[in-house]
Each structure stands twice: as C-alpha cells, then as structure tokens.
Design a protein around this motif. Structure first.
Motif: not given
Length: 202
Positions: A60-64, A123-124, A147-149
């Motif tokens: 999910g890093a790309n989505v964030v 976090a997600l 939450l992104v951080f």
C-alpha cells in the motif's frame, strides 16, 4: 579494509566467513539470470526474494503516496505549501531507513518486518476510517496526516530498510548480480501492472 570499515576489534569470524565463501565459489564467474532461475540450489532464496519484493509492492505504499496530496489539502494545508509536507515525508523515510540500519542487527530482520507490517496495517486501517470521517470533525484530517507519517516511518524502519540488503545476505557472490537483475525486473513489472490496474480499481 575490515578494520577501516568496522573499526577496531576482533573481526576474525567475519574474515573467516569471507574466506570460506571465496573458497566455496572457487573463482566462479558471475551467473546469468537464466542460470539463477534453473539452479535448484537457490530455489528457496529466489522464492523468498520474489515474495518479499511482491509484498513491498502490495503493502500500500504506492497508494499512500498517490493520495497524500489529497489528504494534505483536506487537512487545510494550502496547495502552495504541500511540497514542504512532501519534503517532510521524504525526510521521514530517509531518517527511518537510517534508524533501521542501527536497529537491524539488534532487533533482527524478522522482528523489524513483522512489527512494522503490523503498524502499517493498523495505520492503513485507521487511515481508511479517518478518510471516511474526514468532514465529521475538524481534527480528523490532521489524524490522517499523522497516519501517513506513521505509515511512511514504519515502512522505512521495516520493509524499506530490511529488503535492500537482503540480496547480498541470501545469495553467494556469483549469484548476486543475477539476483539484482531479477529483483529489478520483478519490481518494475509489478509496478507496471499496478499502474495499469490501479485506475480500474479506483
């Protein structure tokens, strides 16, 4: 060279490991990617590398990163200032990867992976909740930014920092160049597929 790299101390065990690996490969030349794929002796290393690289793409890093701009503007950060927040994300990722370098030998790779995967999943999950409640309370968008951080920091301390040196640790010298090529090809193929499929999922 070892003393210059690691400082004073007894590094005989590490030197013996290097010498035994040198004797084991016996001046063997670097293997090709095709030889890597055909050799049954490295099958489990190859499967491990494939799974770890795939997890990096699918966590999910790309989505964030894709939605970070929207999250920041919803939190009230002016569009002209979002590049500073993006710089903060990049700095957070670099610092957390450096921190991983200090923690990796002390905590262990498996611990760093599983604990940070858990934090990232939480976090997600919470990010999904805060994004759906974005307009309910004034403080919810700020939670989304936090939450992104947290997600980015967990990524840097866990998978981002642990996976990079993995190839050098699970493959002997003659297979490392081919393993790097395999890793790069798999990584970019998966990024390409995600890039094609993601807009339809959205």
């Amino acid at each position: 060279a070892v003393k210059q790299l690691w400082g004073d101390g007894d590094h005989l065990a590490e030197i013996n490991d290097m010498m035994s690996e040198q004797r084991a490969i016996g001046g063997e030349k670097a293997k090709s990617v095709w030889a890597l794929l055909r050799d049954r002796a490295v099958r489990w290393q190859l499967i491990t590398l494939l799974l770890v690289v795939s997890c990096i793409q699918l966590l999910g890093a790309n989505v964030v990163y894709s939605y970070a701009y929207n999250i920041f503007t919803k939190a009230g950060i002016p569009p002209a200032q979002t590049h500073y927040v993006s710089l903060g994300i990049g700095t957070t990722e670099i610092l957390s990867t450096v921190l991983c370098g200090f923690l990796i030998e002390r905590a262990g790779r498996k611990t760093l992976l599983w604990k940070n995967y858990t934090v990232m999943a939480l976090a997600l999950g919470l990010l999904t909740v805060t994004l759906s409640l974005q307009d309910s309370f004034f403080w919810v968008p700020y939670c989304s930014v936090a939450l992104v951080f947290i997600f980015i920091m967990s990524f840097g301390i866990g998978p981002g920092g642990v996976v990079c040196p993995l190839i050098t640790e699970i493959f002997i010298q003659s297979y490392r160049p081919a393993a790097y090529v395999f890793n790069g090809v798999i990584n970019w193929i998966q990024l390409f597929i995600l890039g094609l499929v993601f807009p339809f999922i959205v």
